[in-house]
Enzyme design. Sequence first.
Site, PDB file in Angstrom:
ATOM      1  N   ARG A 177       0.842  -1.110   0.106  1.00 37.36           N
ATOM      2  CA  ARG A 177       0.139  -0.040  -0.060  1.00 37.36           C
ATOM      3  C   ARG A 177       0.930   1.471  -0.019  1.00 37.36           C
ATOM      4  NH1 ARG A 177      -4.551   0.080   4.493  1.00 37.36           N
ATOM      5  NH2 ARG A 177      -5.234   1.761   3.135  1.00 37.36           N
ATOM      6  N   CYS A 232      -1.170   5.986   9.244  1.00 39.71           N
ATOM      7  CA  CYS A 232      -1.330   4.595   8.724  1.00 39.71           C
ATOM      8  C   CYS A 232      -2.347   4.926   7.843  1.00 39.71           C
ATOM      9  CB  CYS A 232      -1.853   3.633   9.623  1.00 39.71           C
ATOM     10  SG  CYS A 232      -3.161   4.158  11.002  1.00 39.71           S
TER      11      CYS A 232
END
Length: 276
Positions: A177, A232
């Site tokens: 990611r 995050c």
Amino acid sequence: MFVKSVEWLKERVEDEKIRIVDCTYSLNDPSYGKNTYERKHIPGAVHFDLADDLSEKVKEHGGRHPLPDIQKLKQKLEQAGIDENTTVVTYDGGECCFASRFWWLLKYMGHSDVYVLDGGMEAWEKAGFPLTDVKPAFKPVQFTVNLNQDMLADIDDVKAAIADQRTVLIDSRAKERYLGRIEPLDRIPGHIPGAINREWTKGFEAGRWKSCDEQQSRFSDLEKDGKIIVYCGSGVSATPNILALLESGFEQVKLYAGSYSDWVSYPENPVEKEEN
């Protein structure tokens, strides 16, 4: 140390000065945590739900798990018999990110005596320790909030960090990611410009927190007295990295609570990703 073993808790599970908080949750099934708590939990534990108690409702900006209304969280803590002097041990199913979110919130609210249970419910069950479906009731108390604003970064802090390059940005998501190879949740793949990648799951070995020395080695390329902002996807799985950093001796560590999901909610914000 911000982490306690299941053996440590087992010896103190009936201690009236300790409150146990169950943060069991599943991102794939929002009802999982509540349903699991109804069926089984560590004796004396109260349940705090990521969506209902540890996050505010999602808006256009602020990310997928905005920080909760502090007054509402304060009231629930008080109903659970938790004040600023109570020793608190929090756990989840074993992922430790949901428990770490609660740990971070209490630290942010000025509570110093809060810990994450190493291995969570999974470790407790494997040890053969008792479970119950009985919900405890505690006498309400008063919780004095003393917000530690030095623990929190907003989008302007992140922009300033990108501009001056003296603050390290840590992306806690999986490498795929971070590199922008996949993005299952957010508007656009990639990462905040200039961020380095430290996957939060690398802080664990076989479901347990790595030692302090091992945690320090994960961040050995960073200056102990430097400024760090951790993010995050939505401000949840960044918190285990924050715990690990603080245990490793870093002091100027902030959470970008909105995280990547907040960053990309502004179309004008740039992102970086792996070059093909």
